[in-house]
Design a protein around this motif. Structure first.
Motif, PDB file in Angstrom:
ATOM      1  N   VAL A  52       0.821  -1.215   0.000  1.00 14.99           N
ATOM      2  CA  VAL A  52       0.000   0.000   0.000  1.00 14.99           C
ATOM      3  C   VAL A  52       0.855   1.264   0.000  1.00 14.99           C
ATOM      4  O   VAL A  52       0.381   2.336  -0.375  1.00 14.99           O
ATOM      5  N   LEU A  53       2.117   1.152   0.416  1.00 10.90           N
ATOM      6  CA  LEU A  53       3.005   2.317   0.456  1.00 10.90           C
ATOM      7  C   LEU A  53       3.935   2.273  -0.741  1.00 10.90           C
ATOM      8  O   LEU A  53       5.036   1.723  -0.681  1.00 10.90           O
ATOM      9  N   GLY A  54       3.490   2.843  -1.841  1.00 10.69           N
ATOM     10  CA  GLY A  54       4.261   2.815  -3.072  1.00 10.69           C
ATOM     11  C   GLY A  54       4.982   4.114  -3.349  1.00 10.69           C
ATOM     12  O   GLY A  54       5.256   4.913  -2.448  1.00 10.69           O
ATOM     13  N   GLY A  55       5.270   4.341  -4.628  1.00  6.43           N
ATOM     14  CA  GLY A  55       5.963   5.558  -5.015  1.00  6.43           C
ATOM     15  C   GLY A  55       5.166   6.812  -4.717  1.00  6.43           C
ATOM     16  O   GLY A  55       5.729   7.838  -4.313  1.00  6.43           O
ATOM     17  N   LEU A  81      -5.855   4.681   7.079  1.00  2.00           N
ATOM     18  CA  LEU A  81      -7.193   4.534   7.664  1.00  2.00           C
ATOM     19  C   LEU A  81      -8.005   3.476   6.924  1.00  2.00           C
ATOM     20  O   LEU A  81      -8.736   2.682   7.543  1.00  2.00           O
ATOM     21  N   GLY A  82      -7.879   3.451   5.590  1.00  2.00           N
ATOM     22  CA  GLY A  82      -8.584   2.445   4.811  1.00  2.00           C
ATOM     23  C   GLY A  82      -8.117   1.042   5.148  1.00  2.00           C
ATOM     24  O   GLY A  82      -8.926   0.106   5.269  1.00  2.00           O
ATOM     25  N   LEU A  83      -6.808   0.878   5.296  1.00  2.00           N
ATOM     26  CA  LEU A  83      -6.272  -0.440   5.648  1.00  2.00           C
ATOM     27  C   LEU A  83      -6.712  -0.857   7.045  1.00  2.00           C
ATOM     28  O   LEU A  83      -7.025  -2.032   7.288  1.00  2.00           O
ATOM     29  N   LEU A  84      -6.757   0.089   7.969  1.00  2.00           N
ATOM     30  CA  LEU A  84      -7.248  -0.212   9.316  1.00  2.00           C
ATOM     31  C   LEU A  84      -8.710  -0.636   9.283  1.00  2.00           C
ATOM     32  O   LEU A  84      -9.106  -1.610   9.939  1.00  2.00           O
ATOM     33  N   ALA A 261      -0.108  -3.183  10.088  1.00  2.00           N
ATOM     34  CA  ALA A 261       0.302  -2.548   8.831  1.00  2.00           C
ATOM     35  C   ALA A 261      -0.354  -1.183   8.665  1.00  2.00           C
ATOM     36  O   ALA A 261       0.283  -0.217   8.227  1.00  2.00           O
ATOM     37  N   GLY A 262      -1.647  -1.071   9.013  1.00  2.00           N
ATOM     38  CA  GLY A 262      -2.336   0.212   8.909  1.00  2.00           C
ATOM     39  C   GLY A 262      -1.748   1.254   9.830  1.00  2.00           C
ATOM     40  O   GLY A 262      -1.591   2.428   9.458  1.00  2.00           O
ATOM     41  N   THR A 263      -1.395   0.839  11.045  1.00  2.00           N
ATOM     42  CA  THR A 263      -0.761   1.764  11.992  1.00  2.00           C
ATOM     43  C   THR A 263       0.592   2.227  11.475  1.00  2.00           C
ATOM     44  O   THR A 263       0.965   3.401  11.607  1.00  2.00           O
ATOM     45  N   TYR A 264       1.339   1.310  10.883  1.00  2.00           N
ATOM     46  CA  TYR A 264       2.629   1.659  10.281  1.00  2.00           C
ATOM     47  C   TYR A 264       2.437   2.720   9.187  1.00  2.00           C
ATOM     48  O   TYR A 264       3.234   3.650   9.063  1.00  2.00           O
ATOM     49  N   CYS A 265       1.371   2.584   8.397  1.00  2.00           N
ATOM     50  CA  CYS A 265       1.087   3.549   7.332  1.00  2.00           C
ATOM     51  C   CYS A 265       0.868   4.954   7.890  1.00  2.00           C
ATOM     52  O   CYS A 265       1.280   5.949   7.273  1.00  2.00           O
ATOM     53  N   LEU A 266       0.215   5.048   9.040  1.00  2.00           N
ATOM     54  CA  LEU A 266      -0.016   6.357   9.653  1.00  2.00           C
ATOM     55  C   LEU A 266       1.313   7.009  10.029  1.00  2.00           C
ATOM     56  O   LEU A 266       1.508   8.216   9.817  1.00  2.00           O
TER      57      LEU A 266
END
Length: 493
Positions: A52-55, A81-84, A261-266
């Motif tokens: 989910v974390l791309g370019g 947020l969407g992933l969470l 993973a969602g928390t990591y994205c935040l």
């Protein structure tokens, strides 16, 4: 730059080596497409965060921070947020279905007649996602080697196509774990603190920049709302995301691993915005905000570290590109080609090796097509906007409706896809591709149509719903390794 070049070359060679190793594990359709549904929490969390974390999340996230300050984190924040939301509310049920594609889920829920048209829409979305990710190689290789755009796309795209074709989801999973580690070290542990220190610390950044750079909603409420509609909801229904959910060992791994993973994205979202804000202090007059990442990496980082951080950017692009590629090929083969062919002819041993070969050929074919389109295409933002508008405007309502509303019918679902998709296309033609109105009104038209047509048509057969409930409970999925044939589904009493 010799040390930096060496880091990049070793990284790329490692990706190919991992792809070759993954080929030895991909011996069945389940192994090839969903890594045998065997991933534990650590590997699942890392690979989900990687895709989910791309370019756009890395280079684009820093660019938004350069332009808007800390509120530039909102784009990547809404992805998190969407992933969470997916992980907490839907992933357990999705994992228990034991399917391979979103369209198969719709067939199970509505009775076997929704898959082809939704497959076409999902294929268009995953194709453009893979194309836009592939185009990003040109930016990175230009910074690294001053390379021609076409050559850069071919080089980066070929490496991703090679390891994806060799080992399928196993290769992609293993490379994504490497890419997750590289991104964490390169962006969070190295680039973030170095950028802040180079900018003089937060006190100096606040003194140098306008106060709106530190306002949480400085980017604008309407922009944030649009991000939620496109990215938060897009995370809930994309084939590239669902296919990773299918790799989880069980529903607990899907729920808790996805939450991590969602928390990591935040955290990643905030890091990108801070780096972009620091870049604004260091280089206040860049012509293009998206150049902020490459500029600060090139000028502010020491020898060797620079190569690792650029490898992190390359990792971000590769993880999204490979995930989109296998999703595109899976949809093209399983939801479109096999449905158009009719019944799948299976060998006495179940035909698993033949299915692996078929899916491998589709990845190769889709990969070549993606590279060709990426070379020809110029406006990346518009292409990605079209893809997300069609995905959310056409598929969000029938997918979530199928999961949440028992009264939804196949006629309501198909009508919703058609009306929502046509509304989005028409409104983009009238208001412009980048306007907000297409997604607002397209989604509303899709919702109204779904509810109205579902209520006006015969409820879904109780036998279909009973089978659906069994699958949601994790039962009745004995044919885990074999895709249900359309005829068999349609014949359900």
């Amino acid at each position: 730059m010799a040390v930096d070049y060496a880091v990049i070359v070793v990284y790329l060679a490692g990706m190919l080596a991992v792809g070759w190793w993954g080929m030895r594990r991909a011996k069945s359709k389940s192994e090839f497409l969903v890594a045998g549904r065997r991933l534990g929490p650590s590997m699942y969390s890392g690979t989900m965060a990687a895709i989910v974390l791309g370019g756009a999340s890395t280079i684009g996230g820093v660019g938004l921070g350069y332009k808007y300050g800390l509120s530039g984190a909102w784009m990547v924040f809404t992805i998190g947020l969407g992933l969470l939301a997916l992980s907490v509310f839907f992933s357990a049920r999705i994992a228990r279905l034991k399917v391979y594609t979103v369209s198969e889920m719709l067939d199970l829920r509505y009775g076997g007649r929704a898959g082809l048209i939704t497959g076409v829409v999902m294929w268009a979305y995953t194709l453009m996602l893979a194309v836009t990710s592939t185009i990003a190689y040109a930016t990175i290789f230009d910074v690294l080697f001053d390379m021609n755009r076409t050559v850069a796309i071919i080089l980066g795209g070929s490496i991703v196509v090679a390891y994806s074709t060799l080992g399928g989801m196993w290769s992609i999973t293993l490379t994504d774990m490497v890419q997750f580690v590289v991104k964490t070290i390169g962006v969070l542990l190295l680039l973030l603190p170095i950028a802040v220190v180079k900018a003089g610390g937060f006190a100096e950044m606040k003194a140098q920049l306008p106060t709106e750079y530190f306002a949480p909603f400085g980017i604008g409420g309407e922009t944030i709302f649009t991000y939620v509609l496109i990215y938060t909801f897009g995370m809930l229904i994309g084939q590239d995301i669902w296919q990773r959910v299918f790799t989880a060992r069980d529903d607990k791994v899907a729920r808790w691993g996805g939450t991590v993973a969602g928390t990591y994205c935040l955290a990643y979202a905030l890091a990108g915005a801070v780096v972009g804000t620091a870049a604004k202090v260091l280089y206040p007059d860049l012509a293009n905000a998206d150049d902020a990442f490459a500029t600060i990496v090139k000028d502010a980082l020491p020898l060797g570290v620079r190569g690792l951080v650029l490898a992190a950017a390359l990792a971000a692009v590769m993880s999204t590109s490979s995930g989109a590629l296998i999703a595109c090929a899976t949809v093209a083969n399983n939801d479109i080609w096999q449905r158009l062919r009719g019944a799948v002819t299976r060998r006495p041993d179940g035909g698993q090796h033949d299915e692996v070969k078929g899916n491998r050929l589709f990845i190769l074919a889709m990969g070549v097509a993606v590279i060709g389109i990426a070379i020809a295409l110029n406006n990346v933002v518009e292409a990605l906007t079209v893809a997300y508008n069609l995905l959310v405007g056409g598929l969000l309502v029938p997918i979530l409706g199928g999961l949440l509303w028992k009264r939804g019918t196949v006629h309501g679902a198909l009508s919703s896809v058609v009306v929502g998709g046509l509304a989005v296309i028409t409104l983009m033609a009238n208001f412009g591709i980048l306007a907000n109105e297409p997604i607002y009104y397209g989604l509303l038209a899709s919702l109204v149509t779904y509810v109205a047509v579902s209520l006006a048509t015969k409820p879904t057969d109780e036998a279909v719903l009973a089978n659906w409930r069994e699958r949601l409970a994790g039962r009745g999925a004995e044919a885990d390794e074999q895709r249900p044939e359309p005829e068999a589904v349609r014949a359900t009493p």
